[in-house]
Design a protein around this motif. Sequence first.
Motif, mmCIF file in Angstrom:
data_model
loop_
_atom_site.group_PDB
_atom_site.id
_atom_site.type_symbol
_atom_site.label_atom_id
_atom_site.label_comp_id
_atom_site.label_asym_id
_atom_site.label_seq_id
_atom_site.Cartn_x
_atom_site.Cartn_y
_atom_site.Cartn_z
ATOM 1 N N ASN A 47 84.735 -84.552 27.227
ATOM 2 C CA ASN A 47 85.883 -83.646 27.212
ATOM 3 C C ASN A 47 85.759 -82.577 28.296
ATOM 4 O O ASN A 47 86.756 -82.183 28.909
ATOM 5 N N ILE A 50 86.888 -84.039 31.508
ATOM 6 C CA ILE A 50 88.347 -84.200 31.517
ATOM 7 C C ILE A 50 89.027 -82.856 31.732
ATOM 8 O O ILE A 50 89.979 -82.737 32.520
ATOM 9 N N PHE A 51 88.537 -81.819 31.051
ATOM 10 C CA PHE A 51 89.107 -80.483 31.214
ATOM 11 C C PHE A 51 88.949 -79.995 32.657
ATOM 12 O O PHE A 51 89.848 -79.364 33.218
ATOM 13 N N ILE A 53 88.637 -81.845 35.461
ATOM 14 C CA ILE A 53 89.527 -82.599 36.352
ATOM 15 C C ILE A 53 90.981 -82.168 36.155
ATOM 16 O O ILE A 53 91.723 -81.955 37.124
ATOM 17 N N THR A 54 91.378 -82.020 34.894
ATOM 18 C CA THR A 54 92.755 -81.603 34.601
ATOM 19 C C THR A 54 93.038 -80.211 35.149
ATOM 20 O O THR A 54 94.104 -79.959 35.719
ATOM 21 N N ALA A 57 93.405 -80.378 38.961
ATOM 22 C CA ALA A 57 94.691 -80.993 39.322
ATOM 23 C C ALA A 57 95.847 -80.042 39.048
ATOM 24 O O ALA A 57 96.765 -79.897 39.867
ATOM 25 N N PHE A 58 95.789 -79.368 37.891
ATOM 26 C CA PHE A 58 96.848 -78.430 37.521
ATOM 27 C C PHE A 58 96.911 -77.270 38.506
ATOM 28 O O PHE A 58 97.996 -76.861 38.946
#
Length: 229
Positions: A47, A50-51, A53-54, A57-58
């Motif tokens: 997680n 994922i956080f 990378i997100t 990207a955001f």
Amino acid sequence: MSEGTSIRRSSSRAASRKPKKNQLPIALAVVVLIIAVGIFASTRSANAAIFWITGIAFGFVLQKARFCFTASMRDPYLTGGTSLTRAVLIAFAITTVGFTAIKYGYMVKGLAIPGMSYVVPISLTTAVGAVMFGTGMVIAGGCASGTLMRVGEMFHMNMISLLFFIVGSLIGANHFGWWKLNFISNGVKVFLPDYLGWFGAVAAQLTLIAVLYIVAAVYEKRRGGGGGH
């Protein structure tokens, strides 16, 4: 001023400009750092990776799009431009359909609808809080996302805003129970599907968003705006 003099001055200014530094090495170093942090985070928690990378990207999308909720409300008054306002409305329309599909899917399966704990009562405190938060965003020069974006761009004033954003959030979280008990809980909860049904709620909300979009477009045309954030 003669044309020759103007040309000479323009040439002189162009010659005095320093050549831009090659930022490619810096960009490559940042990419390598991002990948390294992502790999390290994945060893700790899937997680966390994922956080990470997100979030990257955001942040990239925010910076390139210059997306800011404050600007979407402020620009129509300052410049007459409503491009960000309409972008926010489009985002609301997409999330309306997406979140409704998720919630409806849970309801059909007989499961607890996710997010129902966030349906909070509406009261005078909602309006007061909205005015206070909106005023603070304009003074700070950005909403939470806009502030974080500009901190990444090394804007010093936004660094100060972020500091007090954190301080205020901690104080608010510490006293939230008291505010909820004495003020927030006195309002009325409104969950549109309970009143209009699922289809009616989506139709009503999308209709309202469409009307606001048209109003924003007409407003920009009449103001002759279009200046971006």
